[in-house]
Design an enzyme around this catalytic site. Structure first.
Site, short mmCIF file in Angstrom:
data_model
loop_
_atom_site.label_atom_id
_atom_site.label_comp_id
_atom_site.label_asym_id
_atom_site.label_seq_id
_atom_site.Cartn_x
_atom_site.Cartn_y
_atom_site.Cartn_z
N ASP A 52 -0.29 5.04 0.83
CA ASP A 52 -0.62 6.02 1.87
C ASP A 52 -0.56 5.41 3.26
OD1 ASP A 52 -1.07 7.88 -0.12
OD2 ASP A 52 -3.22 7.54 -0.20
N ASP A 108 -1.95 -0.85 5.75
CA ASP A 108 -2.51 -0.46 7.05
C ASP A 108 -4.03 -0.50 7.11
OD1 ASP A 108 -3.50 2.85 7.04
OD2 ASP A 108 -2.54 1.98 5.28
N SER A 146 -2.54 0.98 -4.72
CA SER A 146 -3.06 2.07 -3.93
C SER A 146 -4.41 2.57 -4.40
CB SER A 146 -2.06 3.24 -3.96
OG SER A 146 -2.58 4.38 -3.29
N GLY A 147 -5.20 3.03 -3.45
CA GLY A 147 -6.44 3.73 -3.77
C GLY A 147 -6.19 5.19 -4.04
N LYS A 171 -8.11 -3.76 -4.50
CA LYS A 171 -6.73 -4.21 -4.28
C LYS A 171 -6.65 -5.73 -4.40
CE LYS A 171 -5.20 -0.28 -1.55
NZ LYS A 171 -4.61 0.22 -0.29
N ASP A 193 0.87 -1.16 0.00
CA ASP A 193 0.00 0.00 0.00
C ASP A 193 0.92 1.22 0.00
OD1 ASP A 193 -2.24 1.74 0.49
OD2 ASP A 193 -1.72 1.71 2.61
N GLU A 230 -1.58 10.36 4.12
CA GLU A 230 -2.67 9.96 3.24
C GLU A 230 -2.72 11.01 2.13
OE1 GLU A 230 -4.80 7.36 3.15
OE2 GLU A 230 -3.89 6.37 4.90
#
Length: 227
Positions: A22, A179, A109-110, A158, A20, A29
């Site tokens: 952020d 996380d 990642s989003g 993801k 990930d 973030e």
């Protein structure tokens, strides 16, 4: 002890490690920081917390957050110039060690490619190994939404990205490190064999409780990698 040995065996045999970005690879973030730069930090941060804890569908939270400040192309460019990404302590060393051992590294990642590609380049990760969202802009640079075709733009994205990676690559095992709840989703049939919860920036209790391994610094992972 037996469980620990099983976890370490997967870690040592991994053909790929997916991170990930952020609050994992980076200290912040990204969408919160961009929103703060554009004057909507507090409202967006509240939505981010809900999304990371899994209390609302990711796609709903992403659209809601962006609608609060509609970032223009110029704002994104100014943001990247004035607030470059802050890399988490120890991550560069860990990624260098992984790649030195022939282990492929991915960023899933989003967040947005406009903000994540520079991080990948800084860490020596090929851009084709980046799975992230794409901000869209009109002819005058005005905000025009985001690419809903990206798997990471929706809940379970993801997990979908990891499954796509495994369909293309014949990895003996694959590890996901992150996380949030969206990172945890990547573990499962056809996905990651191991989920490591990184809590060096943000400890999310519900995610940590379901992880295979909880760590608070990347030095711990690096030390076990060299054992």
């Amino acid at each position: 002890m037996l469980y620990l040995l099983k976890v370490l065996k997967i870690w040592h045999s991994a053909g790929a490690v997916c991170f990930d970005v952020d609050s994992t690879v980076c200290l912040d973030e990204g969408i919160n920081e961009l929103a703060d730069f554009c004057g909507a930090g507090k409202a967006v941060a509240e939505w981010t917390t809900r999304a990371m804890n899994g209390s609302v569908p990711f796609e709903e939270a992403l659209a809601a957050r962006l609608s609060l400040f509609d970032p223009s192309l110029k704002q994104v460019q100014d943001f990247l110039e004035k607030r470059p990404p802050r890399i988490s302590p120890g991550i560069a060393e860990l990624i260098k060690k992984l790649m030195g051992k022939g282990i492929d590294v991915y960023l899933i990642s989003g967040g947005f490619r406009q903000m994540i590609n520079p991080v990948a380049l800084q860490l020596g990760i090929p851009l084709e190994n980046v799975f992230a969202n794409q901000l869209l802009f009109g002819n005058s640079g005005e905000f025009a939404g985001f690419d809903v075709g990206e798997p990471t733009s929706r809940s379970g994205g993801k997990a979908t990205a990891v499954q796509q990676i495994r369909k293309v690559q014949d990895y003996r095992s694959l590890v996901m490190i992150g996380d949030g709840a969206t990172d945890l989703e990547a573990r499962g049939p056809g996905g990651a064999d191991l989920f490591i919860c990184y809590a060096g920036v943000q400890l999310r209790e519900t995610v940590a409780a379901k992880s295979n391994w909880l760590v608070f610094d990347f030095e711990e992972l690096l030390s076990y990698l060299t054992v």
